[in-house]
Write a protein that holds these residues in place. Structure first.
Motif: not given
Length: 308
Positions: A214, A240-244, A258-259
């Motif tokens: 994050t 890796s754990q952020e979506t936006s 992200t990812g």
């Protein structure tokens, strides 16, 4: 068994346990040191001359880093960077320096519940730092070494040996360095980056890709932000754990993904390099294997990357 035999058995070097090997390919390895000491013991026993063992030295207090023996260093500060990662600063006498080559690591020795453990870490302080050195360490909940490290406080004395490894960097040898770092794999990249920015004649381009879970778990943000101001340095983040990206500061949004760092993203980054890149990789074994595979798919040959 005679008293003499018992005396010699008490002096026999103890074979290292697997936990005492840091697994980083050090030369000499702890097993190399053991073989050397065992040969010395066997020679002394054959000659029945215990004075031949007097040169044996497992640790030192003279603050001179040595690959064969552990040297005592005092903790001067502890800074918590994230919930599980810390930056430790150690004192060096006067204006002395560790005199490490770029990317070299040193080995820490700790004792937990009577079990000796050794792990390798790469100092993040500048190569020319005087009077101190700094190490970035992630602590794991179930890690034996982590249990020892979490007890450190200012003034504590811990033992290191080294240096080992390193990347044979030469200014301007490569048109561009592409650095792929996962978590504390950032550590060996920092001294190389600082070496480039400190040398006005070094015009090597650098693209650093830092992979973290994050935004809050990105290490050394102020330092990285300063480095990114240089004309030849680009820094990307893969979270890796952020979506936006919307909640991130606007100054980070343009250069953050992200990812996970995927094969497709690797191709995009390699193709965006300003010159043909030489790649440096540092992370977990799984990360290193994935990056090697993705680089091959992106057309980067095996002799064009180095894994720490």
């Amino acid at each position: 068994m005679s008293d003499n035999e018992q005396d010699w058995l008490a002096l026999r070097p103890q074979e290292p346990s697997p936990s005492q090997c840091c697994g980083s390919g050090c030369k000499p390895c702890i097993y190399d040191v053991y073989e050397k000491e065992l040969a010395q013991w066997e020679r002394a026993k054959a000659m029945q001359d215990k004075s031949l063992l007097l040169g044996k030295k497992e640790q030192s207090n003279n603050s001179e880093l040595n690959p064969d023996t552990f040297t005592a260093f005092s903790v001067s500060s502890v800074e918590q960077l994230t919930e599980d990662t810390y930056q430790y600063k150690f004192e060096l006498p006067g204006n002395s320096s560790l005199r490490l080559s770029l990317g070299q690591h040193i080995v820490l020795r700790g004792v937990v519940n009577g079990l000796e453990v050794q792990r390798a870490y790469t100092p993040i302080s500048p190569r020319n730092a005087e009077g101190y050195f700094e190490v970035l360490i992630k602590c794991y909940e179930a890690g034996l070494m982590s249990k020892y490290i979490k007890t450190w406080k200012r003034g504590d004395v811990v033992f290191w040996r080294g240096p080992f490894g390193g990347f044979p960097y030469q200014p301007n040898k490569h048109g561009e360095l592409l650095m792929l770092a996962s978590g504390t794999g950032l550590a060996p990249m920092i001294p190389i980056l600082q070496s480039i920015t400190d040398d006005e004649e070094d015009e090597t381009f650098v693209t650093l890709v830092g992979c973290f879970p994050t935004f809050d778990k990105i290490y050394l943000k102020p330092l990285l932000k300063d480095l990114a101001q240089y004309w030849n340095i680009r820094i990307f983040y893969v979270l890796s754990q952020e979506t936006s990206l919307e909640k991130l500061p606007w100054s980070y949004q343009e250069n953050t993904y992200t990812g996970r760092l995927s094969e497709d993203l690797m191709k995009t980054i390699v193709n965006s390099c300003r010159r043909r890149p030489f790649v440096l990789i540092c992370g977990s074994s799984a990360f290193n294997e994935d990056m090697s595979k993705y680089l091959k798919a992106a057309g980067v040959e095996e002799n064009s990357y180095f894994v720490f």
